[in-house]
Design an enzyme around this catalytic site. Structure first.
Site, PDB file in Angstrom:
ATOM      1  N   LYS A 194     -37.204 -34.157  35.864  1.00  0.00           N
ATOM      2  CA  LYS A 194     -36.355 -35.040  36.388  1.00  0.00           C
ATOM      3  C   LYS A 194     -37.148 -36.260  36.127  1.00  0.00           C
ATOM      4  O   LYS A 194     -36.728 -37.461  35.830  1.00  0.00           O
ATOM      5  CB  LYS A 194     -35.954 -34.860  37.955  1.00  0.00           C
ATOM      6  CG  LYS A 194     -35.043 -36.072  38.409  1.00  0.00           C
ATOM      7  CD  LYS A 194     -34.585 -36.082  39.847  1.00  0.00           C
ATOM      8  CE  LYS A 194     -33.785 -34.695  40.025  1.00  0.00           C
ATOM      9  NZ  LYS A 194     -33.020 -34.866  41.368  1.00  0.00           N
ATOM     10  N   GLU A 200     -47.648 -29.567  35.542  1.00  0.00           N
ATOM     11  CA  GLU A 200     -47.463 -28.348  34.623  1.00  0.00           C
ATOM     12  C   GLU A 200     -46.394 -28.522  33.563  1.00  0.00           C
ATOM     13  O   GLU A 200     -46.891 -28.166  32.466  1.00  0.00           O
ATOM     14  CB  GLU A 200     -46.988 -27.071  35.571  1.00  0.00           C
ATOM     15  CG  GLU A 200     -47.784 -26.824  36.855  1.00  0.00           C
ATOM     16  CD  GLU A 200     -47.499 -27.519  38.159  1.00  0.00           C
ATOM     17  OE1 GLU A 200     -47.652 -27.113  39.050  1.00  0.00           O
ATOM     18  OE2 GLU A 200     -46.615 -28.539  38.243  1.00  0.00           O
ATOM     19  N   GLY A 249     -33.735 -29.207  43.030  1.00  0.00           N
ATOM     20  CA  GLY A 249     -34.228 -28.461  41.825  1.00  0.00           C
ATOM     21  C   GLY A 249     -33.699 -27.047  41.548  1.00  0.00           C
ATOM     22  O   GLY A 249     -33.461 -26.515  40.772  1.00  0.00           O
ATOM     23  N   ARG A 250     -33.773 -26.639  42.826  1.00  0.00           N
ATOM     24  CA  ARG A 250     -33.131 -25.029  42.966  1.00  0.00           C
ATOM     25  C   ARG A 250     -31.742 -24.835  42.695  1.00  0.00           C
ATOM     26  O   ARG A 250     -31.376 -23.834  42.929  1.00  0.00           O
ATOM     27  CB  ARG A 250     -33.892 -24.260  44.065  1.00  0.00           C
ATOM     28  CG  ARG A 250     -33.478 -25.356  45.479  1.00  0.00           C
ATOM     29  CD  ARG A 250     -34.459 -24.785  46.513  1.00  0.00           C
ATOM     30  NE  ARG A 250     -34.076 -25.378  47.905  1.00  0.00           N
ATOM     31  CZ  ARG A 250     -34.840 -26.493  48.203  1.00  0.00           C
ATOM     32  NH1 ARG A 250     -35.680 -27.137  47.345  1.00  0.00           N
ATOM     33  NH2 ARG A 250     -34.650 -27.099  49.120  1.00  0.00           N
ATOM     34  N   HIS A 366     -39.348   3.623  42.376  1.00  0.00           N
ATOM     35  CA  HIS A 366     -40.887   4.267  41.744  1.00  0.00           C
ATOM     36  C   HIS A 366     -41.818   3.552  42.150  1.00  0.00           C
ATOM     37  O   HIS A 366     -42.992   3.759  41.874  1.00  0.00           O
ATOM     38  CB  HIS A 366     -40.626   5.036  40.825  1.00  0.00           C
ATOM     39  CG  HIS A 366     -39.711   5.662  39.969  1.00  0.00           C
ATOM     40  ND1 HIS A 366     -40.042   7.227  40.435  1.00  0.00           N
ATOM     41  CD2 HIS A 366     -38.260   5.695  40.064  1.00  0.00           C
ATOM     42  CE1 HIS A 366     -39.007   7.773  40.080  1.00  0.00           C
ATOM     43  NE2 HIS A 366     -37.904   6.919  39.731  1.00  0.00           N
ATOM     44  N   LYS A 494     -50.302 -29.671  45.520  1.00  0.00           N
ATOM     45  CA  LYS A 494     -50.199 -30.609  44.274  1.00  0.00           C
ATOM     46  C   LYS A 494     -51.091 -31.898  44.544  1.00  0.00           C
ATOM     47  O   LYS A 494     -51.668 -32.278  43.328  1.00  0.00           O
ATOM     48  CB  LYS A 494     -48.736 -30.868  44.097  1.00  0.00           C
ATOM     49  CG  LYS A 494     -47.841 -29.767  43.657  1.00  0.00           C
ATOM     50  CD  LYS A 494     -46.417 -30.141  43.815  1.00  0.00           C
ATOM     51  CE  LYS A 494     -46.026 -31.277  42.786  1.00  0.00           C
ATOM     52  NZ  LYS A 494     -44.506 -31.373  42.705  1.00  0.00           N
TER      53      LYS A 494
END
Length: 527
Positions: A194, A200, A249-250, A366, A494
């Site tokens: 944005k 990153e 964002g999510r 498993h 951050k």
């Protein structure tokens, strides 16, 4: 605790049901399955294996009403700034046409632009230096990666355009491994940030630009609101697609953040996914509390976490293509409701968001299902399955479904010591061995689960399913009294990264002795 009476009303039901085994609840009510199953079209939710009864469910519904879930839901839908700490509205439902966007925000125009661009890429109208694009590489992190990556995997059977790939981790191995088999001449790179400053993402974007080589910025597109930053990176405005600060964002996979997915599956299927989410939105906004699927799921979450004291939930899709679904819902849930401070700034006096984890069945059976069945902690399970396969072998799908239903049955009803011993004796095992091994082969059961069953995984069904979980998280946050739409918890780490990065490069910083020691160790080994 706010709404103390409504919370207190749950306690007698918890005390009553905590000691009742699920076997007893089913034995007492031959219509239990019918009473605690709910439907929206082909989407079916079975709550009968949860440790509830009608009285407890009515008390939970009263809690939702008294904590103002409906009022907060309606405030969200009308654009009030319910993200109080950031002063923002929360209008991801506007991206799928369920509620109106703020005046002046052209949601339909942006949708048409990025879907039109996706069709140009798919049709070869916009191509790479080596011809038509064969691949699209999405570079983002968090919501700019998890949602689209999950959806691209879930809808693999619907991909008929350039193959989607996703890079998020700043670990250079993620980029290197992802592009190892791609041709830079036929790969479109979409940078999703944005602000166009995400650390990153921009580090990986620079790697991508170098990897493209002679194609360079001519094969770059961006999803961002920072037109100046994009231009400085070499991406012209016509290949930049924005979204708004009322899109968290999510919750952004429905926006232009879904561009890479749209390139892969095409405009019509992307719109079908939006339509599925819209159907769930309309149900959430209008259905009565006692029939409202997201509200019921949210209330079960409250019951598990606050009344029965279960601190985690396993999310198990019996669908290999949903192998990234739990990761996406982890963010939607844990970033939203992983809070210990209420809306009024006071410390919460009750537990909030649980730990969410999961893997697809049957693989999960498993690995960690041993703990789910016989561990000392009870961990409820949300199962997801489709009655009909979308590709693949039909016989395999029947076996998959049989495993899903069997695991839910085993968790709920277990196997008593008498049943275990009888089974061993029927196999001719000696009495001494029966006595020795019965405790190890007994399953306590009484471990709750919810079954979410749909007809088939399609773009529409995926949109509906994701929206179901989004709204469930909203319901729980509203009841807990937290702001489900900020994420200050990601900020401190951050902020500290920059100085530590400088220190790893040789600069001196003042920090705690542990961090300082680790910096010295890394610098020594790196040298």
């Amino acid at each position: 605790m706010a709404n103390e009476n409504a919370w207190a009303a749950l306690e007698p039901h918890g005390e009553r049901l905590r000691t009742q085994h699920l076997r007893a609840l089913f034995d007492a009510d031959p219509r239990r399955f019918d009473k605690f199953s709910f439907r929206l079209d082909d989407l079916f939710i079975d709550l009968s294996k949860e440790k509830i009864d009608a009285e407890a469910l009515n008390a939970l519904i009263a809690l939702a009403r008294e904590t103002g879930v409906e009022a907060r839901r309606d405030a969200m839908a009308t654009g009030e700034a319910i993200n109080e700490t950031e002063g923002r509205a929360v209008l991801h439902m506007a991206l799928r046409g369920s509620v109106p966007p703020p005046d002046g925000d052209d949601v339909q125009g942006v949708l048409d632009r990025f879907l039109g661009f996706a069709e140009d890429v798919r049709g070869g109208v916009f191509s790479g230096s080596g011809g038509a694009f064969t691949d699209v590489l999405n570079i983002g992190i968090g919501g700019s990666d998890l949602g689209p990556a999950m959806a691209a995997r879930a809808l693999h059977a619907d991909i008929d355009g350039p193959r989607p790939h996703f890079v998020s981790n700043v670990d250079g191995a993620h980029f290197a491994d992802t592009v190892a088999r791609l041709d830079p001449r036929t790969t479109l790179v979409v940078i999703c940030s944005k602000t166009f400053t995400t650390q990153e993402t921009m580090a990986n974007a620079r790697l991508a630009r170098a990897w493209l080589g002679t194609a360079n910025s001519s094969q770059l597109a961006a999803v961002s609101t920072n037109l100046e930053g994009c231009a400085g990176f070499g991406i012209p405005e016509e290949r930049v697609f924005g979204f708004w600060d009322w899109v968290g964002g999510r919750y952004s996979m429905w926006s232009a953040i879904g561009l890479s997915l749209a390139v892969a599956i095409g405009r019509d299927r992307f719109k079908a996914m939006l339509d599925g989410a819209k159907a769930m939105d309309q149900h959430f906004l209008t259905a009565p509390l006692a029939e409202n699927l997201p509200i019921l799921l949210g209330l079960i979450g409250i019951w598990r976490r606050n009344v029965l004291g279960y601190g985690a939930t396993a999310l198990i899709p019996y669908d290999q293509r949903l192998d990234r679904f739990a990761a996406h819902i982890q963010q939607v849930d844990m970033e939203s409701n992983g809070k210990s401070v209420a809306l009024d700034g006071m410390d919460l006096d009750h537990a909030s968001g649980p730990v969410i984890f999961g893997e697809p069945g049957t693989n999960a059976q498993h690995s960690f299902f041993q703990l789910l069945h016989q561990g000392s902690d009870v961990i409820p399970v949300d199962f997801i399955a489709s009655a009909s396969p979308n590709g693949g072998d039909p016989d395999h799908h029947q076996l998959l479904l049989a495993n899903c239903l069997a695991q839910a049955q085993a968790l709920a009803f277990g196997r008593t010591e008498d049943e275990t011993a009888a089974e061993m004796r029927a196999k001719g095992i000696s009495e001494s061995e029966v006595a020795e091994k019965t405790p190890h082969r007994t399953f306590p059961g009484d471990r709750p689960s919810t079954m979410i069953l749909q007809h088939q995984m399609t773009p529409y069904a995926l949109g509906r399913l994701v929206a179901l979980f989004e709204h469930r998280v909203f319901v729980q946050g509203a009841i807990w009294g937290v702001n489900s739409f900020d994420q200050w918890g990601v900020e401190l780490g951050k902020a500290l990264t920059g100085p530590i990065h400088d220190a790893l490069s040789g600069e001196d910083i003042k920090t705690d002795q542990s961090t300082q020691g680790l910096i010295g160790l890394i610098r020594g080994q790196h040298g």
